[in-house]
Design a protein around this motif. Structure first.
Motif, short mmCIF file in Angstrom:
data_model
loop_
_atom_site.label_atom_id
_atom_site.label_comp_id
_atom_site.label_asym_id
_atom_site.label_seq_id
_atom_site.Cartn_x
_atom_site.Cartn_y
_atom_site.Cartn_z
N HIS A 292 0.85 -1.18 0.00
CA HIS A 292 0.00 0.00 0.00
C HIS A 292 0.89 1.24 0.00
N ASP A 293 0.54 2.24 -0.83
CA ASP A 293 1.25 3.51 -0.84
C ASP A 293 0.53 4.51 0.05
N ILE A 294 1.30 5.18 0.90
CA ILE A 294 0.75 6.12 1.87
C ILE A 294 1.19 7.53 1.51
N ALA A 295 0.27 8.50 1.62
CA ALA A 295 0.60 9.91 1.42
C ALA A 295 -0.11 10.73 2.48
N LEU A 296 0.65 11.61 3.15
CA LEU A 296 0.11 12.55 4.13
C LEU A 296 0.29 13.96 3.60
N VAL A 297 -0.79 14.74 3.58
CA VAL A 297 -0.72 16.13 3.12
C VAL A 297 -1.23 17.03 4.23
N ASP A 298 -0.69 18.25 4.30
CA ASP A 298 -1.14 19.20 5.32
C ASP A 298 -2.30 20.02 4.79
N HIS A 299 -2.71 21.04 5.56
CA HIS A 299 -3.90 21.81 5.20
C HIS A 299 -3.71 22.65 3.94
N GLU A 300 -2.49 22.86 3.51
CA GLU A 300 -2.23 23.62 2.29
C GLU A 300 -2.01 22.71 1.08
N GLY A 301 -2.11 21.42 1.27
CA GLY A 301 -1.92 20.50 0.17
C GLY A 301 -0.49 20.10 -0.08
N VAL A 302 0.41 20.45 0.83
CA VAL A 302 1.82 20.11 0.68
C VAL A 302 2.05 18.70 1.21
N LEU A 303 2.82 17.92 0.47
CA LEU A 303 3.12 16.55 0.90
C LEU A 303 3.93 16.58 2.18
N ALA A 304 3.40 15.97 3.23
CA ALA A 304 4.09 15.93 4.51
C ALA A 304 4.92 14.66 4.68
N ALA A 305 4.46 13.56 4.12
CA ALA A 305 5.20 12.31 4.23
C ALA A 305 4.64 11.33 3.22
N ARG A 306 5.48 10.39 2.86
CA ARG A 306 5.06 9.32 1.95
C ARG A 306 5.78 8.04 2.34
N ALA A 307 5.14 6.91 2.05
CA ALA A 307 5.75 5.62 2.39
C ALA A 307 5.05 4.53 1.61
N ARG A 308 5.71 3.40 1.53
CA ARG A 308 5.11 2.19 0.96
C ARG A 308 5.22 1.10 2.02
N ILE A 309 4.08 0.54 2.40
CA ILE A 309 4.06 -0.47 3.45
C ILE A 309 3.61 -1.80 2.88
N THR A 310 3.95 -2.86 3.56
CA THR A 310 3.52 -4.20 3.17
C THR A 310 2.15 -4.49 3.75
N ASP A 311 1.50 -5.46 3.16
CA ASP A 311 0.15 -5.83 3.61
C ASP A 311 0.23 -6.89 4.71
N ASP A 312 0.76 -6.49 5.86
CA ASP A 312 0.87 -7.39 7.00
C ASP A 312 0.92 -6.56 8.27
N ALA A 313 1.12 -7.23 9.39
CA ALA A 313 1.14 -6.54 10.68
C ALA A 313 2.28 -5.54 10.77
N THR A 314 3.42 -5.86 10.15
CA THR A 314 4.55 -4.93 10.17
C THR A 314 4.21 -3.65 9.42
N GLY A 315 3.53 -3.79 8.28
CA GLY A 315 3.13 -2.60 7.53
C GLY A 315 2.12 -1.76 8.29
N LEU A 316 1.19 -2.40 8.99
CA LEU A 316 0.22 -1.64 9.78
C LEU A 316 0.92 -0.88 10.91
N GLU A 317 1.88 -1.52 11.56
CA GLU A 317 2.63 -0.85 12.62
C GLU A 317 3.40 0.35 12.07
N GLN A 318 3.96 0.20 10.89
CA GLN A 318 4.68 1.31 10.25
C GLN A 318 3.74 2.47 9.93
#
Length: 412
Positions: A14-40
């Motif tokens: 799964h690809d993750i993207a976090l944006v702030d109130h102005e639409g600026v990318l705050a963080a991005r990540a790619r996690i696995t589909d398992d418990a480790t990815g959920l923890e991340q």
């Protein structure tokens, strides 16, 4: 709310993207589909202001799966965005129509940032309601599979064994009837069916669960199977009989699955607090009631009013107005499972409720066709259901369909 999260779902990552109130990318990540990815993922959310009293909302293009279930368990708002809606938003950010998993995650996050009020979170249904939804939907799928398997077998029998279809043309369940399946398994070709003796037919009838009029039914079947009919060549007929046996196995599996799941769905539905209210409505039995509850859930805050429920079920019409043009049309974008259950409900209510029958007849006299009149009746019943579930009261015929002033005079 200063940060929103978008998740582009895939089968193994799964690809993750976090944006702030102005639409600026705050963080991005790619996690696995398992418990480790959920923890991340949870750790990433915590680093950007996620708190128990103010969780970061999440947008994702599906409402099912382990990831969605675990995110809902944290108490955070989860928004299931229709993929078609997400595709329209994507064109605002990439006029070249480029596409990537990271871009899709950003699009989902920006949907919540700009138009969060236009979307609703996934309902907070109880665990029992979610279990009923799993069983009721699986049973409905099994019924559809059973119909498809029956139609395939019927089409095949018509090509080499029409006499078998004649033997069960008046049976309510058709080829799904236990006797039809037992007989076809014992004699899949016309030659084998014609050779069945009276004792063999009586034994097959008893094996299928027949208890009455066995002699008469055995004689009827023997006469039907021995009637002259067009036949395929011997080797071709034998091969088609083997194919019919294979199709029969699929039909048997679908019938068994539908029956077992129906029993499980009804047992779970009977333990739900809303079961008594739902089944108090005319035309709503335990199985159809379980299907209705599975789609509307037991989160009473899900629909602000009856209009929202009617639109969700497809019972409310759609108005399209532009200039002098005005058109009122049937709603096509709807919950198909709830609409299918509603057709059964409205049809059964015609004989179970005098008020429902009178309402249907009035719509027919006004010019509605059968389907439109049934949909209008379903719309009326849904409004009553929303009211009864909200106020925790049972259905009352006189309150749902009060007699018109002209009715007492006509009776007098």
């Amino acid at each position: 709310m200063t940060v929103t999260c978008g998740i582009d779902w895939a089968s193994d990552h799964h690809d993750i993207a976090l944006v702030d109130h102005e639409g600026v990318l705050a963080a991005r990540a790619r996690i696995t589909d398992d418990a480790t990815g959920l923890e991340q993922l949870l750790k990433l959310l915590a680093e950007h202001g996620d708190r128990e009293d103010a969780p970061i909302p999440v947008a994702i293009e599906t409402s099912r799966g382990l990831l969605v279930s675990c995110l809902r368990a944290t108490g955070r708002p989860v928004y299931a965005i229709n993929p078609m809606a997400a595709a329209r938003y994507r064109e605002r950010h990439a006029v070249t129509r480029k596409k990537s998993d990271h871009l899709d995650a950003m699009v989902l996050a920006n949907i919540l940032r700009t138009d969060r009020a236009a979307y609703r979170t996934l309902p907070h249904d109880s665990e029992l309601a979610q279990a009923i939804a799993v069983l009721a939907r699986a049973q409905q799928d099994a019924v559809w599979d059973r119909t498809q398997a029956s139609n395939k077998l019927r089409s095949h029998l018509r090509e080499y064994f029409p006499g078998f279809l004649t033997a069960f043309e008046s049976a309510r369940e058709g080829l799904c009837h236990p006797l039809a399946r037992v007989l076809l398994a014992a004699a899949p070709t016309p030659d084998q069916a014609a050779r069945l003796t009276r004792p063999q037919l009586r034994a097959l009838l008893k094996r299928a669960g027949r208890k009455r009029a066995i002699e008469a039914e055995a004689e009827r079947l023997r006469e039907v199977f021995r009637r002259p009919q067009m036949r395929q060549p011997a080797l071709v007929e034998q091969a088609m009989g083997q194919q019919a046996t294979a199709l029969l196995r699929q039909l048997d599996a679908a019938c068994i699955s539908a029956d077992d799941l129906a029993t499980a769905a009804v047992e779970a539905f009977d333990t739900h607090p809303d079961a008594a209210i739902i089944t108090s409505f005319p035309g709503l039995g335990a199985l159809t009631g379980a299907r209705v509850l599975a789609e509307i859930g037991d989160d009473r805050a899900r629909f602000a009013d009856a209009k929202g429920l009617k639109a969700y079920a497809g019972a409310a019409p759609v108005t399209r107005a532009s200039g002098k043009h005005l058109a009122v049309m049937a709603r096509k974008v709807k919950n198909q499972r709830l609409a299918a259950a509603g057709y059964v409900w409205a049809f059964s209510a015609l004989t179970a409720s005098p008020g429902a029958r009178a309402h249907y007849d009035r719509r027919r006299k006004a010019g509605d066709r059968h389907t439109a009149a049934q949909r209008n009746l379903y719309n009326r019943l849904l409004g009553c259901l929303h009211h009864c579930l909200t106020d925790r009261i049972h259905y009352t015929e006189t309150a749902a369909f009060p007699p018109s002033p002209a009715e007492p005079q006509a009776a007098a």
